[in-house]
Design a protein around this motif. Sequence first.
Motif: not given
Length: 102
Positions: A48-52, A18-21
């Motif tokens: 983080c493990e459940v999101l790509e 997404l290019g976001v923080y």
Amino acid sequence: MTDLDWYSVRCVFRHLSLGVYEERVTLWTARSLDEAISRAETEAREYCEVLEEVEYVKFAEAFRIGEVPGEGVEVFSLMRESEMLPAEYVHRFFDTGNERTG
């Protein structure tokens, strides 16, 4: 200290695709600020493990909440010294035009 206190912990993530923080504030009961951060960082890695394509940038800051969380209770506070005028300060740190909420 053996009593549990409430803490809020803000962790920062980078969403590569997404290019976001993202800044996430989570609530924890813990015996110390360090314990709250440790628990939040464990949860950050699980997040983080459940999101790509999301990475935890290894930045966390915590705030001890002085009372049980409820309506109107302050859950996070950060003070920063600055000579900027209010509009410049808000634009620099909070209203850059690149924020996404919700």
